[in-house]
Every structure is written in structure tokens, then in C-alpha cells.
Scaffold this motif. Structure first.
Motif, mmCIF file in Angstrom:
data_model
loop_
_atom_site.group_PDB
_atom_site.id
_atom_site.type_symbol
_atom_site.label_atom_id
_atom_site.label_comp_id
_atom_site.label_asym_id
_atom_site.label_seq_id
_atom_site.Cartn_x
_atom_site.Cartn_y
_atom_site.Cartn_z
ATOM 1 N N MET A 44 0.708 7.414 10.374
ATOM 2 C CA MET A 44 -0.253 6.832 9.637
ATOM 3 C C MET A 44 0.565 7.315 8.023
ATOM 4 S SD MET A 44 -2.167 5.013 11.082
ATOM 5 C CE MET A 44 -1.039 4.095 11.044
ATOM 6 N N ILE A 45 0.662 9.012 8.277
ATOM 7 C CA ILE A 45 0.964 9.827 7.238
ATOM 8 C C ILE A 45 1.891 8.838 6.007
ATOM 9 C CG2 ILE A 45 1.565 12.284 6.114
ATOM 10 C CD1 ILE A 45 -0.850 11.913 7.556
ATOM 11 N N LEU A 46 3.125 8.529 6.411
ATOM 12 C CA LEU A 46 3.663 7.852 5.979
ATOM 13 C C LEU A 46 2.931 6.806 5.778
ATOM 14 C CD1 LEU A 46 7.180 8.566 8.322
ATOM 15 C CD2 LEU A 46 6.625 9.535 6.296
ATOM 16 N N GLN A 47 2.482 5.974 6.139
ATOM 17 C CA GLN A 47 1.663 5.006 5.538
ATOM 18 C C GLN A 47 1.162 5.037 4.300
ATOM 19 O OE1 GLN A 47 -1.973 3.148 6.543
ATOM 20 N NE2 GLN A 47 -1.067 1.360 8.434
ATOM 21 N N PHE A 48 -0.104 6.096 4.270
ATOM 22 C CA PHE A 48 -0.696 6.797 3.973
ATOM 23 C C PHE A 48 0.131 6.692 2.099
ATOM 24 C CE2 PHE A 48 -2.693 10.462 1.215
ATOM 25 C CZ PHE A 48 -4.231 10.258 1.037
ATOM 26 N N GLY A 49 1.133 7.782 2.621
ATOM 27 C CA GLY A 49 2.623 7.277 1.102
ATOM 28 C C GLY A 49 2.687 6.281 1.196
ATOM 29 N N PHE A 50 2.376 5.600 1.444
ATOM 30 C CA PHE A 50 3.525 4.097 0.548
ATOM 31 C C PHE A 50 2.247 3.538 -0.131
ATOM 32 C CE2 PHE A 50 6.971 3.460 3.168
ATOM 33 C CZ PHE A 50 8.134 2.292 2.170
ATOM 34 N N THR A 51 0.952 3.339 0.744
ATOM 35 C CA THR A 51 -0.471 3.006 -0.119
ATOM 36 C C THR A 51 -1.223 4.093 -1.219
ATOM 37 O OG1 THR A 51 -1.214 3.008 2.421
ATOM 38 C CG2 THR A 51 -2.644 2.758 0.882
ATOM 39 N N THR A 52 -0.512 5.188 -1.330
ATOM 40 C CA THR A 52 -1.311 6.097 -2.238
ATOM 41 C C THR A 52 0.714 6.305 -3.411
ATOM 42 O OG1 THR A 52 -0.593 8.107 -1.561
ATOM 43 C CG2 THR A 52 -2.658 6.886 -1.470
ATOM 44 N N ILE A 53 1.365 6.156 -3.275
ATOM 45 C CA ILE A 53 2.289 7.166 -4.074
ATOM 46 C C ILE A 53 2.865 5.861 -5.421
ATOM 47 C CG2 ILE A 53 5.120 7.168 -4.770
ATOM 48 C CD1 ILE A 53 4.222 8.938 -2.192
ATOM 49 N N PHE A 54 3.363 4.514 -4.741
ATOM 50 C CA PHE A 54 3.466 3.604 -5.769
ATOM 51 C C PHE A 54 2.701 2.597 -6.163
ATOM 52 C CE2 PHE A 54 7.718 5.224 -4.144
ATOM 53 C CZ PHE A 54 8.061 5.634 -5.558
ATOM 54 N N VAL A 55 1.530 2.721 -5.529
ATOM 55 C CA VAL A 55 0.290 1.363 -5.388
ATOM 56 C C VAL A 55 -0.277 0.714 -6.673
ATOM 57 C CG1 VAL A 55 -1.364 3.376 -5.870
ATOM 58 C CG2 VAL A 55 -2.388 1.135 -4.401
ATOM 59 N N ALA A 56 0.457 1.389 -7.565
ATOM 60 C CA ALA A 56 0.447 0.673 -8.614
ATOM 61 C C ALA A 56 1.359 -0.138 -9.403
ATOM 62 C CB ALA A 56 1.057 1.723 -9.999
ATOM 63 N N ALA A 57 2.502 -0.220 -8.933
ATOM 64 C CA ALA A 57 3.780 -1.544 -8.510
ATOM 65 C C ALA A 57 3.205 -2.406 -7.431
ATOM 66 C CB ALA A 57 4.997 -1.767 -8.282
ATOM 67 N N PHE A 58 2.299 -2.814 -6.439
ATOM 68 C CA PHE A 58 1.537 -2.920 -5.419
ATOM 69 C C PHE A 58 0.576 -3.141 -4.667
ATOM 70 C CE2 PHE A 58 2.877 -4.360 -0.385
ATOM 71 C CZ PHE A 58 2.970 -5.777 -1.419
ATOM 72 N N PRO A 59 -0.273 -3.409 -5.878
ATOM 73 C CA PRO A 59 -1.797 -3.681 -4.913
ATOM 74 C C PRO A 59 -2.073 -3.858 -4.055
ATOM 75 C CG PRO A 59 -1.359 -4.490 -7.374
ATOM 76 C CD PRO A 59 -0.471 -4.394 -6.919
ATOM 77 N N LEU A 60 -1.787 -4.812 -2.931
ATOM 78 C CA LEU A 60 -1.881 -5.493 -1.467
ATOM 79 C C LEU A 60 -1.421 -4.246 -0.390
ATOM 80 C CD1 LEU A 60 -0.325 -8.982 -2.153
ATOM 81 C CD2 LEU A 60 -3.170 -8.012 -2.435
ATOM 82 N N ALA A 61 -0.935 -3.328 -1.456
ATOM 83 C CA ALA A 61 -0.785 -1.846 0.147
ATOM 84 C C ALA A 61 -1.683 -1.269 0.663
ATOM 85 C CB ALA A 61 0.147 -0.894 -0.600
ATOM 86 N N PRO A 62 -2.802 -1.284 0.217
ATOM 87 C CA PRO A 62 -4.195 -1.161 0.796
ATOM 88 C C PRO A 62 -4.586 -1.754 1.853
ATOM 89 C CG PRO A 62 -4.227 -0.233 -1.366
ATOM 90 C CD PRO A 62 -3.309 -1.213 -1.478
ATOM 91 N N LEU A 63 -4.513 -3.179 1.643
ATOM 92 C CA LEU A 63 -4.796 -4.682 2.619
ATOM 93 C C LEU A 63 -3.418 -4.636 3.341
ATOM 94 C CD1 LEU A 63 -6.797 -6.920 3.027
ATOM 95 C CD2 LEU A 63 -4.836 -8.080 1.147
ATOM 96 N N LEU A 64 -2.708 -4.727 3.507
ATOM 97 C CA LEU A 64 -1.642 -4.657 4.693
ATOM 98 C C LEU A 64 -1.765 -2.925 5.135
ATOM 99 C CD1 LEU A 64 1.109 -5.476 2.578
ATOM 100 C CD2 LEU A 64 0.190 -6.659 4.172
ATOM 101 N N ALA A 65 -2.096 -2.188 4.764
ATOM 102 C CA ALA A 65 -2.818 -0.805 5.688
ATOM 103 C C ALA A 65 -3.799 -0.849 6.289
ATOM 104 C CB ALA A 65 -2.523 0.411 4.659
ATOM 105 N N LEU A 66 -5.053 -1.826 5.824
ATOM 106 C CA LEU A 66 -5.860 -1.666 6.342
ATOM 107 C C LEU A 66 -5.830 -2.531 8.235
ATOM 108 C CD1 LEU A 66 -9.277 -1.575 6.575
ATOM 109 C CD2 LEU A 66 -9.135 -3.994 4.805
ATOM 110 N N LEU A 67 -5.071 -3.691 7.277
ATOM 111 C CA LEU A 67 -4.853 -4.776 8.800
ATOM 112 C C LEU A 67 -4.345 -3.906 9.406
ATOM 113 C CD1 LEU A 67 -4.606 -7.845 6.247
ATOM 114 C CD2 LEU A 67 -6.049 -7.779 7.712
ATOM 115 N N ASN A 68 -3.157 -3.285 9.209
ATOM 116 C CA ASN A 68 -1.977 -2.428 10.195
ATOM 117 C C ASN A 68 -3.441 -1.902 10.725
ATOM 118 O OD1 ASN A 68 0.790 -1.231 11.275
ATOM 119 N ND2 ASN A 68 -0.589 0.739 10.526
ATOM 120 N N ASN A 69 -4.362 -1.178 10.716
ATOM 121 C CA ASN A 69 -4.752 0.088 11.409
ATOM 122 C C ASN A 69 -5.978 -0.468 12.604
ATOM 123 O OD1 ASN A 69 -3.449 1.543 9.451
ATOM 124 N ND2 ASN A 69 -4.601 2.454 8.560
#
Length: 975
Positions: A736-761
């Protein structure tokens, strides 16, 4: 404090197991109790609870055959017996003559087989595998060993000392393997009471009633309007339905550390159910960790016997089956495991809140806090996913109005230079029309807003988690709980047993590690970490070389689809290869992290866990994100220009970005890695235990048949399940912490990252719940106040995300060059506008001109470009801000390049300072403790002092009456 109190009606049982938790209120005697004041924030208690108390301190004698046997008091210190006569005359506990296949053989004291006169032994208790042979003594813990194991003497001494502590014991051989022996342990009331007092186990001692919060008139009016509006809406569909789950009731009590001297203050309806099963198992485990198995101060504890192979397994039992023939809605839950499966681990309740109080009661506070954090993180992802989806949809809706993509699609007369040596052809800029449109979906005007939002979101998430954790800690009696002085690790004792010094806390001598030795080990460990990071960088370097070589290969491919999309094919295959390398290196990292952590020789288990966690996170984070950092900040930045390309080892030309930019490569990298990583993790978390358990059930079914398998006792069923991971919740948190990093660190380049994280969680919560309830042995319930070192890692990721998103917007995307063109060089220059009409001519202004005859021999393409105009090309274009070839300084940087560079640096500085100021302001404005919680804690402290005063006054008055009755009186007597 408000928290859910649950009374579970166990199907087929006569007793109710009650969970009492705290809620602040005044408390009065029953005769003087004021009317209960209802309040919207507190649900009504369905029934009153009798304040019955059991008899004080002295334990009741156990009767057998009409004779009473009184238990002798158990000594505080752990006793070890090395009686030679006992060892010679008594039969060995591992002797085959005492054990029969499938038959129960008791090796407990006489008390373990005693039955109370006049009571019938419940047949169901005998059959369900949760009790001893007498059907009364519940099994609190299971030890498993093999008779063929040579460590017989250690087990005998260990088990004798267990019985000396008052623990009752029975043994039974396995139904499937006569070599496997199950040792069943039961802690009677006297032992539970003694160690509950030593361990400061908090238990309910007095009922609470509600008190009215102070409210202003304006707030009351608002609450009335909100409640009226809620009446029109559906009734809280995400909460558990108490009508379909009638086992849930609310009960509120004060809790206090258990004390045998004040036992009459505690609410004890039934001594057998006063301590729940998780607490009983925790107490027994506490005892087992402090029992000796050989002479010597280091020969102590169950963990060492497990590590040296004396015992094969040790675990508490699940509370029966998680399935039932009858519906829970009509017949109630068979047991707490069944209730958890139906209202938590079942896929049909994926949209409902988690029953955290039930999870905490069954698995303990540490696991309960993990699921509370995971649920909070998932809930906080909803606004982030919604805003990210909005940014993506904004790009979709504005796609047809984007001037840049229009110009790219219409630029049929602009010929771009080849992107690789020799085999890459010249291409029209209009050929990258699709990529320009896809880039606009992620790189548009809303990207900067979303990056700022996500940086603020990460801060709000962490700050509100602190508040949520404080409420949970108060509900679960963790506010005043402090971890015990931890035991020293056996490896540390063995290594440094010759050097001792006095412990300033306990005042006892203990092994000591010299400062020079500790520093040298830390230096070696840090060197190992640095070496492994260099291995990751070498792997990334290999991927870079692969990309450089493969672009030319794909450009010369005979399939037109791959030849025309050589760069996308290169990126896709490189990401897949990178993922395989990531998974292979993860296996290596775990072994290296273990080796380096053991090399450091941490003193305690918590120090070892924190050191191992930090190393594994650092390795995995670098491994997972190194290629992403390369694509985001290095790809296409240092390639030079046509005619003077920079090369690796003076051989391979560095890879260039696509004519539409590098952002599409970054999006592909993040999307593929994130989806593949989460899919693989979910498979390994649930798929592997499912396959293992299925294979075990298949072998048992083939050997014993279906009917025989269903009659296995509970300890046999649990033994066939998979044990919990060796590192506990480490793998769950790390994912989950690595996913949090994916969700926040490069989110400007991939705005759908939080949505993918939500569906996964949403899937992850139910997968983990299903795994804990059905596929794993029941883990030992343990306490914890928070999520430990992971919170500090989350804060570090939040800070890093601000910096990386600033660089992604400034360096990777075209946001800054477009702004500079709109305000300085475009049609609206000097007018203070930056609309789409101001972007006319941007594409042509961002491309430089190159004279084809200036190509190097090894870079010159095989085709001369005559297919475009019928004659060989003289000029081609490339992405950069450079002077034309016939200028005084050919291919030198233009003034626009320096304007763009200055704007990028200014944006990074302004963005970081602005976001960090907002983050610190939010952290300052949001207190760690909610105000109502602080008030309740103060009120509870006040009420407890009042109750202690009243209890002491009542005791003194009773003593005074007794002295008067006995004819004794004293002068100056108080009160």
C-alpha cells in the motif's frame, strides 16, 4: 467516547459474549440514576445491563466426585523443575504408549478433567474441537510437534514448567499423520486473572450513560435541517444493517486495568466469557514466552523452541467454521469467525464500512489498525480519484479545441528528422497526430491544479489520519497504553553475552554492544545498501541500452505496424522487461535486507523490524521507480542535436522523445507498471494460499474421503491452513505504501493513478479480509498504538511528491513552453492573455531547422526523403530551440530557450514554496486531537477521579460501621 459495542449471540450457545467499550458519561448508582439524555450523536441503548459482580478475589473450588479441590496460588516467578526422580519415574510426554491415532489422551493435571457435579458435559463442545475432553475448558492455544523430532527433553521440561504456571494441557495425535502431536493449552480463571493484572489488560468495570454536549442555537438549527434532509435520502446504505444482523448491540462501559483486589468493580456476568478468546490467547502466549526449557538465563521462551525446531507450529484456534448451512439473517452467526466472513470478508458487502470493532476483537489491535488505516486511505482516495477523472475528462472534452494538437495534425508539410541512426526514416509531423491528442488528455490546463490538489490531499490525508487514529486509540483503550520493556533478541544475547552493563531502567545487567562495533556494522550495512542501489541503476542502464538498440531494430522491422510505431513498441517492451527485472530483484532484495539487518545486530525485535522495514522500502522504492525517474527527467534531455548527438560509450545514440513529447512514455510506464504490479500482488496474496490450501484439501479428500474430512477437529483444520507471513503485516503495508507513492509522486503525468488505486483498494480490503478469515491460521492478537515507522515513510513520500510533480510539470510536460510562447512570442504577446487563440504558430516556433547534409556518417539515414516531395530533402525539423544552420552561430541556443529555462526554474521554486506553505498551514490548522475527543478525555478523567473518591469513601464508611458493630471506636476518626 463513542464506539460500537457489540453483543454477539452465538448460535447454539447459552451465553452471550459481550464487548464493552468506552463512552464518556456520568455514572450514578442505579437508585439515583438520572434519566438518559438522548442525543443525535449517540444511538440509544436497546436494553439495560445489570451491574452484577462476581464474588471477590477468592476463586471457587472445583468439585470432582463430591470432593472439592482448591487450586494452590501460583507463584509470580517462573519456576523450572529439574527433578531427576520425576524424569525417571514419570512416563515421557512424547511416549507413543500415551497416544493413539485419533484418540484424546490427557496429560494435564487432575483439574483439567474435573467435572462439576450436577452439570452435563455439552456434547457440542466436545465435537466442535474448541474444548478439552471435558467440554468445559476452552482451548486457548495450540502447540504442534513431531514425535520423531529429537528435542524431546527440551519439550518435556518446557511442558512441565507450563503446568507449573497453572496452564492445563492435553495432547492428541493427528488424524492424518500419527507423527504429528497437538498440545492443547487452557488457562483457568486464576491464571488469567493473575497475568491480566501483570499485563495491565483493560476490562469493563462500570456502565456509562450519555451526557448532553454543549451546543449553540445556530448549530442546533443546522442539525435539525440536516436531519430533516437526511430523512429524504436512503438510510445509510454503507453501514451494517442491524436488522439483518441482529447480533450487533451497543454497550458502553468504562475500562480499567484488571485488578484481582478490585474484582467486584468489574462487570463479570460469566467468568468463562469475561476474557474473550483473543485476550486469553494473548495471555497464554505471554506466559509461553517466559517459560524456561533448559538451565541458563538465555534458555527461555517459545520463540526459541520454534526457531530450533522443537515445535513445528504454535497458534490460537479459529472460533469454528466460517460457513454455515443456515442464513445469518434468520439464525444468527454461528461464531465470530462466521460473523466476520458474512459482514466483512464476503464479496457481497464490498460497499459497506468495515466492522473494525469486530476485527479488533478477533485479530487484535495491530491488525485492526492496519484495516482501519487501509479503509481510511481508500475512503480518502474517492475525492482524489474523482478530481483525477475530471482532469482526464476535461482533456477529452477540450481535445477538439486544442490548438497545439490541431497544428500537429495539420502539419503535413513539416518533415521531422529521424529519431534513430540509419534505419529510422524521415516522417511527417502529422503522423504523430494520435500521440499529440493522447498527450493532451494528460497534459492540459488542469494538470497544474491537480498536482497542487494532490500535494494538499496527501497532507490532509495524513493529518486527518492522525485524528482518526486518536479516536480509534481512545475507543480501543490505547491512549495510555505503553509497550512493555522489550526483551533482547536471542541473537543479540548470544553475540554479546560476554559484555554486560547495567540497564538504567530495570537495574539488571544485560548484554552490551560497544559503540565502535555498532558503528562499523552500520557502515558495512550502509555500504551494502549503496551497492544494491548501484545494482538498480545498472539495471536501469541496461534498460536504456535496450531502448536505444531496439528503436533501430523495430524501425527496420518488416511489419509495417511495428515499423511505423517503433518508439511505442520500444517503450511497451521495455516496460514489460523492466517489470520482470523488478520482480526478480525483489527476491534478491529480501535476502540482502535480511542479511544486512542481521549483520547490524539490532537489540530488540522492534529495532530489527524498523531496520528491516526501512531497507526493504528503500530497495523496493528505488527498484520500482528508477525507470520512471529516468523517463520523467532524463529521457530526451541530453541527446544533443542532429549532427552532434551524444552517445553512450561513443557508440549508442541516446534516445529521443517522440515528436509529441515524452509525457506519453511516462504515462505508459506508470500505467503498465501500476496495473501489472497490483495484479501480481493480488494473485500472490490470495492465489498462492488458495492453491496451497486447495492442494492440502485435495490430498486429504483422496486419502480420507469427504465425510471424514468434515469431522476433523478445529486444531486439525487450522493446522492445514497457511501460517501468516513471517514478517506479519509488513507485506501488506509495503504494497500500500508503494501504491501511495505511485499515486502521489508522478500524479501530474498520470491523473488516473488515484482511480486505479481506488479500484484496487476496494478489492484489496475484501481480499485481505477473506485471506485472514478463511485462508490463514488465526494470528496472535497483539496491541499497537499506531502504524509505526510507516507513518514517517508516508510523510517522506508526501514531501517527495511535491518536488517531483513540480519537476514533471516544469520539465516533462509542455506547460511552461506554451505559457512562455503565449505571453512572449505568440499573437497575444504583451496582452496578458493565454487562450487557445494565443497558441497559433506554437508548433512551428518549438521546432528548429537542420541541414540534412550536416548529418554524421553513422547517423545519416538510408533514405534521402525523396518520397515526400520527389526530390532529396535539404532540411528537416527537430524539437529544440536552436538557431538555423546558416546563422552566425549554427545550432546555438536561441533567446526563447533561455526564457523557457528561466520560466521552468521559477515555476519549480514558486510551486514548491507555495505548496509547502499550504501543507504547513493545513498541518497547523488541523489539530491532532478532535476537540470533542479532548473534552471527553478530560471529562472521563474527572469522572474516574470522582468514582475513585466515592469508592474509597464507601470503603471507609463500611470499615467504620464494622468497627462500631464490634465495639471498637477511635478518636479523630475520618470521616
Amino acid at each position: 467516547m463513542r464506539s460500537l459495542g457489540i453483543s454477539l449471540s452465538i448460535h447454539g450457545a447459552e451465553k452471550r459474549v459481550q464487548i464493552c467499550q468506552r463512552r464518556t458519561a456520568a455514572s450514578y448508582p442505579a437508585s439515583q440514576r438520572p434519566p438518559v439524555v438522548g442525543h443525535p450523536s449517540f444511538p440509544q441503548v436497546r436494553r439495560s445491563i445489570k451491574m452484577e459482580a462476581s464474588s471477590a478475589g477468592s476463586s471457587n473450588p472445583t468439585v470432582s466426585g463430591g470432593k472439592a479441590k482448591t487450586h494452590q496460588p501460583v507463584a509470580k516467578d517462573v519456576n523450572i523443575f529439574f527433578d531427576e526422580l520425576e524424569g525417571v519415574n514419570s512416563p515421557s510426554k512424547d511416549d507413543d504408549s500415551l497416544l493413539h491415532h485419533g484418540n484424546l489422551t490427557s496429560t494435564s493435571d487432575d483439574a483439567s478433567r474435573l467435572e462439576v457435579v450436577g452439570e452435563e458435559v455439552p456434547d457440542k463442545n466436545k465435537a466442535n474441537g474448541l474444548y478439552f475432553r471435558d467440554g468445559k475448558c476452552r482451548i486457548d492455544y495450540i502447540l504442534v510437534y513431531r514425535k520423531s523430532n529429537p528435542q524431546t527433553e527440551k519439550r518435556e521440561v518446557f511442558e512441565r514448567n507450563i503446568r507449573a504456571e497453572g496452564i492445563q494441557m492435553e495432547k492428541e495425535s493427528s488424524l492424518t499423520n500419527s507423527d504429528i502431536i497437538f498440545v492443547k493449552l487452557h488457562a483457568p480463571w486464576e491464571v488469567l486473572g493473575k497475568y491480566a493484572e501483570l499485563m495491565n489488560v483493560r476490562m469493563p468495570f462500570r456502565r456509562k450513560i450519555y451526557y448532553l454536549h454543549r451546543r449553540y442555537k445556530f448549530m442546533n438549527r443546522i442539525e435539525k435541517q440536516i436531519s430533516r434532509f437526511r430523512g429524504w435520502l436512503p438510510r445509510k446504505p454503507m453501514k451494517l444493517d442491524k436488522e439483518t444482523l441482529p447480533d450487533l448491540e451497543e454497550n458502553d462501559c468504562y475500562t480499567a486495568p484488571f485488578s484481582q483486589q478490585r474484582i467486584h468493580h468489574f462487570i463479570i456476568h460469566n467468568k468463562d466469557t469475561f476474557f474473550n478468546n483473543a485476550t486469553r490467547s494473548r495471555i497464554v502466549h505471554h506466559i509461553l514466552q517466559r517459560v524456561k526449557y533448559e538451565e541458563g538465563k538465555n534458555k527461555i521462551g517459545l520463540n526459541r523452541l520454534l526457531s530450533n525446531g522443537s515445535y513445528e507450529a504454535a497458534f490460537p484456534l479459529h472460533e469454528g467454521s466460517y460457513r454455515s448451512k443456515n442464513s445469518i439473517k434468520t439464525h444468527g452467526a454461528e461464531n465470530h469467525r462466521h460473523l466476520l466472513y458474512e459482514c466483512w470478508a464476503s464479496w457481497g458487502v464490498w460497499y459497506k464500512y468495515q466492522p473494525l470493532d469486530l476485527v479488533r476483537r478477533y485479530f487484535g489491535e495491530k491488525i485492526g489498525l492496519y484495516f482501519a488505516w487501509l479503509g481510511w486511505y481508500t475512503g480518502m482516495l474517492f475525492p482524489a480519484a474523482f478530481i483525477g477523472l475530471f482532469v482526464f475528462l476535461y482533456g477529452v472534452t477540450t481535445l477538439n479545441h486544442c490548438q497545439v494538437s490541431k497544428e500537429v495534425c495539420q502539419a503535413t508539410d513539416i518533415i521531422m528528422c529521424p529519431i534513430c541512426d540509419k534505419y529510422c526514416p524521415f516522417m511527417r509531423l502529422s503522423d504523430s497526430c494520435v500521440y499529440a491528442k493522447v498527450t493532451h488528455l494528460f497534459d492540459n490546463g488542469a494538470t497544474v491544479f491537480f498536482a497542487v490538489f494532490m500535494a494538499v490531499w496527501a497532507t490532509v490525508f495524513l493529518e486527518f489520519w492522525k485524528r482518526r487514529r486518536a479516536v480509534i486509540a481512545y475507543d480501543w483503550d490505547l491512549i495510555d497504553w505503553e509497550e512493555e520493556e522489550e526483551e533482547i533478541r536471542p541473537q543479540f544475547e548470544a553475540k554479546y553475552s560476554k559484555k554486560e552493563r547495567m540497564n538504567p531502567i530495570s537495574g539488571k545487567p544485560e548484554p552490551y554492544q560497544a559503540f565502535a562495533d555498532k558503528c562499523s556494522r552500520l557502515i558495512v550495512s550502509a555500504s551494502g545498501i549503496f551497492f544494491m542501489i548501484c545494482v538498480v541503476i545498472a539495471a536501469v542502464f541496461g534498460i536504456v541500452i535496450y531502448r536505444v538498440v531496439t528503436v533501430s531494430t523495430f524501425a527496420a522491422f518488416k511489419w509495417a505496424l511495428i515499423r511505423n510505431n517503433s518508439q511505442v513498441a520500444t517503450t511497451g517492451t521495455a516496460v514489460c522487461i523492466n517489470f520482470c527485472i523488478i520482480m526478480l530483484l525483489n527476491v534478491l532484495y529480501e535476502k540482502v535486507a535480511l542479511f544486512l539487518t542481521n549483520l547490524e545486530q539490532p537489540r530488540t525485535e522492534s529495532e530489527w523490524e524498523n531496520s528491516f522495514t526501512l531497507k526493504m522500502f528503500l530497495f523496493q522504492f528505488v527498484n520500482l521507480n528508477s525507470s520512471t525517474f529516468y523517463i520523467a527527467f532524463f529521457l530526451g534531455r541530453f541527446t544533443g542535436h542532429p549532427g552532434a548527438y551524444l552517445r553512450l560509450i561513443n557508440r549508442w545514440r541516446l534516445e529521443e522523445c517522440h515528436p509529441s513529447g515524452c509525457l506519453i512514455d511516462l504515462c505508459m510506464q506508470m500505467g503498465i507498471i501500476m496495473v501489472l504490479k497490483q495484479t501480481w500482488n493480488n494473485f500472490m496474496e490470495l492465489g498462492y494460499p488458495l492453491i496451497q490450501n486447495w492442494w492440502t484439501r485435495r490430498k486429504l479428500r483422496q486419502e480420507y474421503g469427504t465425510q471424514r474430512k468434515t469431522s476433523f477437529p478445529q486444531w486439525e483444520k487450522d493446522y492445514n491452513l497457511q501460517p501468516m507471513n513471517a514478517y506479519g503485516l509488513f507485506d501488506e503495508y509495503l504494497e500500500m505504501i508503494l501504491q501511495f507513492g505511485f499515486t502521489t509522486i508522478f500524479v501530474a503525468a498520470f491523473p488516473l493513478a488515484p482511480l486505479l488505486a481506488l479500484l484496487n483498494n476496494i478489492i484489496e480490503i475484501r481480499l485481505d479480509a477473506y485471506k485472514f478469515v478463511t485462508q490463514w491460521r488465526r494470528p496472535l492478537a497483539s496491541r499497537a498504538k499506531d502504524i509505526g515507522i510507516w507513518y514517517g515513510i508516508l510523510e517522506g513520500i508526501g514531501i517527495l511528491s511535491v518536488i517531483t510533480n513540480a519537476f514533471v510539470i516544469a520539465v516533462t510536460s509542455d506547460f511552461i513552453p506554451r505559457l512562455v510562447y503565449a505571453y512572449k512570442y505568440g499573437p497575444c504577446a504583451g496582452q496578458g492573455e493565454a487562450g487557445q487563440k494565443c497558441m497559433v504558430g506554437y508548433v512551428n516556433a518549438s521546432l528548429s531547422v537542420f541541414l540534412v547534409s550536416d548529418f554524421e556518417n553513422r547517423s545519416e539515414p538510408t533514405s534521402n526523403g525523396s518520397e515526400f516531395s520527389g526530390s532529396p530533402l535539404k532540411y528537416c525539423r527537430y524539437r529544440d530551440y536552436r538557431d538555423p544552420p546558416h546563422s552566425p552561430v549554427p545550432y546555438g541556443y536561441t533567446l526563447q530557450f533561455w526564457h523557457v529555462l528561466a520560466a521552468r526554474l521559477a515555476f519549480i521554486i514558486v510551486f514548491e514554496h507555495l505548496v509547502f506553505c499550504i501543507k504547513h498551514l493545513i498541518s497547523y490548522l488541523i489539530p491532532d486531537l478532535p476537540k470533542d475527543l479532548r473534552d471527553r478525555m478530560r471529562r472521563e478523567k474527572y469522572l474516574i477521579q470522582e468514582m475513585m473518591y466515592e469508592a474509597e469513601l464507601e470503603r471507609l464508611q463500611k470499615e467504620r460501621k464494622e468497627r462500631k458493630k464490634n465495639g471498637k471506636s477511635y478518636h479523630n476518626e475520618w470521616p
